[in-house]
Design a protein around this motif. Structure first.
Motif, PDB file in Angstrom:
ATOM      1  N   THR A 145       0.785  -1.240   0.056  1.00 22.52           N
ATOM      2  CA  THR A 145      -0.096   0.070   0.275  1.00 22.52           C
ATOM      3  C   THR A 145       0.952   1.369   0.093  1.00 22.52           C
ATOM      4  O   THR A 145       0.690   2.352  -0.194  1.00 22.52           O
ATOM      5  CB  THR A 145      -0.757   0.107   1.337  1.00 22.52           C
ATOM      6  N   ARG A 146       2.096   1.136   1.185  1.00 23.54           N
ATOM      7  CA  ARG A 146       2.879   2.249   0.757  1.00 23.54           C
ATOM      8  C   ARG A 146       3.370   2.935  -0.308  1.00 23.54           C
ATOM      9  O   ARG A 146       3.435   4.059  -1.324  1.00 23.54           O
ATOM     10  CB  ARG A 146       3.673   1.683   2.366  1.00 23.54           C
ATOM     11  N   TRP A 147       3.897   1.733  -1.060  1.00 23.30           N
ATOM     12  CA  TRP A 147       4.885   1.881  -2.480  1.00 23.30           C
ATOM     13  C   TRP A 147       3.401   2.492  -3.424  1.00 23.30           C
ATOM     14  O   TRP A 147       4.443   3.386  -4.035  1.00 23.30           O
ATOM     15  CB  TRP A 147       5.152   0.813  -2.955  1.00 23.30           C
ATOM     16  N   LEU A 148       3.041   1.575  -3.429  1.00 21.88           N
ATOM     17  CA  LEU A 148       1.817   1.837  -4.704  1.00 21.88           C
ATOM     18  C   LEU A 148       0.869   2.711  -4.447  1.00 21.88           C
ATOM     19  O   LEU A 148       1.164   3.748  -5.516  1.00 21.88           O
ATOM     20  CB  LEU A 148       0.988   0.468  -4.973  1.00 21.88           C
ATOM     21  N   TYR A 149       0.568   3.622  -3.042  1.00 20.90           N
ATOM     22  CA  TYR A 149      -0.594   4.268  -2.854  1.00 20.90           C
ATOM     23  C   TYR A 149       0.270   5.598  -2.366  1.00 20.90           C
ATOM     24  O   TYR A 149      -0.393   6.485  -2.749  1.00 20.90           O
ATOM     25  CB  TYR A 149      -1.696   4.132  -2.432  1.00 20.90           C
ATOM     26  N   VAL A 150       1.391   5.157  -2.799  1.00 20.41           N
ATOM     27  CA  VAL A 150       2.254   6.812  -1.432  1.00 20.41           C
ATOM     28  C   VAL A 150       3.227   7.525  -2.166  1.00 20.41           C
ATOM     29  O   VAL A 150       3.862   8.371  -2.776  1.00 20.41           O
ATOM     30  CB  VAL A 150       2.298   6.884  -0.052  1.00 20.41           C
ATOM     31  N   GLN A 151       4.208   6.332  -2.691  1.00 20.80           N
ATOM     32  CA  GLN A 151       5.040   6.834  -3.296  1.00 20.80           C
ATOM     33  C   GLN A 151       4.899   6.302  -4.766  1.00 20.80           C
ATOM     34  O   GLN A 151       5.669   7.190  -5.716  1.00 20.80           O
ATOM     35  CB  GLN A 151       5.995   5.463  -3.124  1.00 20.80           C
ATOM     36  N   GLY A 152       4.056   5.905  -5.659  1.00 19.96           N
ATOM     37  CA  GLY A 152       3.726   5.755  -7.367  1.00 19.96           C
ATOM     38  C   GLY A 152       4.184   4.761  -7.302  1.00 19.96           C
ATOM     39  O   GLY A 152       4.977   5.092  -8.915  1.00 19.96           O
ATOM     40  N   THR A 164       6.141   2.367  -9.514  1.00 21.93           N
ATOM     41  CA  THR A 164       5.823   1.201 -11.041  1.00 21.93           C
ATOM     42  C   THR A 164       6.241   0.049 -11.240  1.00 21.93           C
ATOM     43  O   THR A 164       6.549  -0.628 -12.009  1.00 21.93           O
ATOM     44  CB  THR A 164       5.580   2.333 -11.939  1.00 21.93           C
ATOM     45  N   ASP A 165       7.166  -0.413 -10.153  1.00 18.77           N
ATOM     46  CA  ASP A 165       8.208  -1.315 -10.149  1.00 18.77           C
ATOM     47  C   ASP A 165       8.221  -2.016  -8.800  1.00 18.77           C
ATOM     48  O   ASP A 165       9.106  -1.345  -8.018  1.00 18.77           O
ATOM     49  CB  ASP A 165       9.537  -0.363 -10.869  1.00 18.77           C
ATOM     50  N   PHE A 166       8.575  -3.371  -8.841  1.00 19.82           N
ATOM     51  CA  PHE A 166       8.538  -4.344  -7.896  1.00 19.82           C
ATOM     52  C   PHE A 166       9.725  -3.856  -6.810  1.00 19.82           C
ATOM     53  O   PHE A 166       9.903  -3.929  -5.708  1.00 19.82           O
ATOM     54  CB  PHE A 166       7.985  -5.464  -7.773  1.00 19.82           C
ATOM     55  N   LYS A 204       7.346 -10.307  -8.556  1.00 20.86           N
ATOM     56  CA  LYS A 204       7.506 -10.169 -10.131  1.00 20.86           C
ATOM     57  C   LYS A 204       6.899 -11.283 -10.586  1.00 20.86           C
ATOM     58  O   LYS A 204       5.965 -11.439 -12.013  1.00 20.86           O
ATOM     59  CB  LYS A 204       8.664  -9.865 -10.372  1.00 20.86           C
ATOM     60  N   SER A 205       6.603 -12.415 -10.507  1.00 22.21           N
ATOM     61  CA  SER A 205       6.127 -13.859 -11.880  1.00 22.21           C
ATOM     62  C   SER A 205       4.864 -13.924 -12.115  1.00 22.21           C
ATOM     63  O   SER A 205       4.358 -14.060 -12.167  1.00 22.21           O
ATOM     64  CB  SER A 205       6.765 -14.536 -10.471  1.00 22.21           C
ATOM     65  N   ASP A 206       4.276 -13.557 -10.708  1.00 19.66           N
ATOM     66  CA  ASP A 206       2.494 -13.281 -10.495  1.00 19.66           C
ATOM     67  C   ASP A 206       1.824 -12.560  -9.926  1.00 19.66           C
ATOM     68  O   ASP A 206       0.397 -12.637 -10.362  1.00 19.66           O
ATOM     69  CB  ASP A 206       2.517 -14.627  -8.917  1.00 19.66           C
ATOM     70  N   PHE A 207       1.915 -11.279  -9.934  1.00 22.38           N
ATOM     71  CA  PHE A 207       1.378  -9.927  -9.435  1.00 22.38           C
ATOM     72  C   PHE A 207       1.968  -8.728 -10.412  1.00 22.38           C
ATOM     73  O   PHE A 207       3.118  -8.741 -11.517  1.00 22.38           O
ATOM     74  CB  PHE A 207       1.455  -9.647  -8.494  1.00 22.38           C
ATOM     75  N   SER A 208       0.961  -7.963 -10.795  1.00 17.51           N
ATOM     76  CA  SER A 208       1.179  -7.038 -11.718  1.00 17.51           C
ATOM     77  C   SER A 208       0.728  -5.535 -10.880  1.00 17.51           C
ATOM     78  O   SER A 208      -0.129  -5.650 -10.396  1.00 17.51           O
ATOM     79  CB  SER A 208       0.196  -7.221 -13.141  1.00 17.51           C
ATOM     80  N   ILE A 209       1.298  -4.159 -11.735  1.00 19.07           N
ATOM     81  CA  ILE A 209       0.934  -3.087 -10.810  1.00 19.07           C
ATOM     82  C   ILE A 209       0.509  -2.486 -11.741  1.00 19.07           C
ATOM     83  O   ILE A 209       0.738  -1.044 -11.880  1.00 19.07           O
ATOM     84  CB  ILE A 209       1.918  -2.563 -10.241  1.00 19.07           C
ATOM     85  N   ARG A 242      -2.515  10.172 -12.145  1.00 21.64           N
ATOM     86  CA  ARG A 242      -0.943  10.797 -10.989  1.00 21.64           C
ATOM     87  C   ARG A 242       0.162  10.383 -11.995  1.00 21.64           C
ATOM     88  O   ARG A 242       1.299  11.845 -11.237  1.00 21.64           O
ATOM     89  CB  ARG A 242      -1.140   9.603  -9.942  1.00 21.64           C
ATOM     90  N   ASP A 243       0.627   9.506 -12.275  1.00 26.60           N
ATOM     91  CA  ASP A 243       0.914   9.407 -12.838  1.00 26.60           C
ATOM     92  C   ASP A 243       2.232  10.329 -13.944  1.00 26.60           C
ATOM     93  O   ASP A 243       3.111  11.333 -13.784  1.00 26.60           O
ATOM     94  CB  ASP A 243       1.891   8.293 -13.757  1.00 26.60           C
TER      95      ASP A 243
END
Ligand code: SAH
Ligand code: SF4
Length: 402
Positions: free
Chosen positions: A53-60, A62-64, A79-84, A170-171
């Motif tokens: 949550t913190r990495w995706l929605y606070v920091q934005g 785009t890469d694991f 990286k193998s099973d999830f996408s963002i 936001r990007d």
């Protein structure tokens, strides 16, 4: 108008549904479930979900690989099973007034080969920036003045696709810590955040996609994540009466009602859902909206259609109808689209109408048209390429509505 970015690739970049688990827009519970299914110990998942949550929605992020406090082993699994991934941008246009419109391509559903498209609009103002997001592809309701209503509904958006619109905006706006915006930035508000408000006023009827819109708005308002206050989120509905109270109770956002007429015979015609839920029932649901107060008013939208709903008698009836409901009134100059059967009321008539509304105590009721040069205004949203490729809509109309 500036066209900033146009892709022409035929195939959507996003993965077909089911391939990777897209974390963006998935509820916390679903993320944790997906981690457990892939062998992450149950007791670890709360911490992992919070990190994500913190990495995706606070920091934005785009890469694991940017998620440096997550172990290498865990990142390999992610990286193998999830996408963002965000939805793919097909086209980005910036209006001379700073309004931006994105045409987004989504993954095709199981039964279609063509990837559907939706639109998202950003409207900068001096002290705020509003993102207008879509909740469905097309709309099943056929309001006669609305361009989206002429597009056959393909399907409801998933919560991932709804939140994806916020992430993507936001990007592009550089609305993350230390990020750079794309395009001309002269119109962006000088606020700490570029997107301060969200309105569900793009394509579709959000209350017909209740669960996904709810999950998405829970994520948008999560104080540990995107952190946009529920009081700065407005859901606009044409009047799905049975869902209005439940939406208020479960989501706590602000509400806007597309009223547009003060008599049932006219509203039956221009907002056909009125035949099912007439004005009196709609206003009763509004009176009972949870949390309603002078500080939390309902916005009533009224599109100004020349010679149809814009008489001064109708202005007086409007203020009489809303008496006793903590309300704002928003007069929307009709935005014509190619082939639309109406004209916008004359400016002098809108002002006279607004005067009556004003004298009844409603401040600045006229909504200034924005982004007209890029067809970004209310009710004009309809994917350009669907308009051009009639064959696509024929193909997709074979799909059952939700
Ligand atoms: N389906 C929802 C939300 C999307 S429409 C609803 O109807 O409320 C967002 C707003 O734009 C609504 O108030 C809608 O009535 C208005 N609108 C639609 N077409 C329009 C047009 N051509 N000109 C001005 N406003 C329009
Ligand atoms: Fe659908 Fe809203 Fe357009 Fe009516 S105004 S057709 S409910 S999107």
């Amino acid at each position: 108008m500036t066209r900033v970015l146009t892709t022409t690739s035929a195939a959507p970049a996003s993965s077909p549904p089911g391939a990777l688990f897209n974390i963006i827009g998935a509820s916390d519970d679903d993320v944790r479930k997906a981690l457990i299914e892939r062998g992450v110990p149950d007791k670890q998942t709360r911490m992992r979900a919070a990190q994500l949550t913190r990495w995706l929605y606070v920091q934005g992020a785009t890469d694991f690989d940017a998620m440096t406090n997550i172990s290498k082993e865990m990142r390999t699994l992610l990286k193998s099973d999830f996408s963002i991934e965000r939805p793919e941008i097909v086209d980005e246009q910036i209006s001379s007034d700073g309004t931006r419109k994105w045409l987004l391509r989504l993954a095709p559903s199981a039964r279609t080969v063509n990837a559907p498209e939706i639109e998202t609009v950003y409207i900068p103002e001096p002290g705020r920036g509003t993102l207008c997001i879509s909740s469905q592809i097309g709309c099943t309701l056929n309001c006669t003045f609305c361009h989206t209503g002429t597009q056959k509904l393909v399907r409801n958006l998933t919560s991932q696709e709804i939140v994806g619109q916020i992430m993507l905006a936001r990007d592009r706006l550089g609305d993350w810590p230390n990020a750079e915006a794309s395009g001309d930035q002269s119109h962006l508000p000088r606020t700490e955040r570029k997107i301060t408000n969200i309105v569900l006023m793009g394509m579709g009827e959000p209350l017909y996609n209740f669960d996904n819109v709810k999950t998405a708005m829970d994520l948008a308002s999560d104080g540990d994540g995107l952190s946009i206050s529920r009081r700065r989120i407005t859901l606009s509905t044409s009047g799905v009466v049975p869902e209005i109270g439940r939406w208020g109770e479960e989501s706590g956002t602000m509400l806007a009602i597309s009223l547009h007429a003060v008599r049932d015979d006219l509203r039956d015609e221009i907002v056909p859902i009125n035949r099912k839920y007439p004005i009196a029932e709609l206003l009763e649901a509004c009176r009972n909206y949870p949390g309603l107060s002078n500080a939390r008013r309902i916005t009533f939208e009224y599109v100004m259609l020349k010679g149809v709903n814009d008489s001064l008698a109708e202005a007086r009836k409007l203020v009489a109808l809303l008496a006793g409901i903590p309300a704002k009134i928003n007069l929307i100059p009709f935005n014509p689209w190619p082939g639309s059967p109406y004209e916008c009321s004359d400016w002098a008539q809108i002002e006279k109408f607004a005067d009556i509304v004003n004298r009844a105590g409603y401040a600045s009721p006229i909504r200034t048209p924005r982004g007209r040069d890029i067809m970004a205004a209310c009710g004009q949203l309809k994917s350009e390429s669907l308009r051009q490729r009639a064959s696509v809509s024929k193909l997709e109309s074979a799909e059952a509505p939700v």
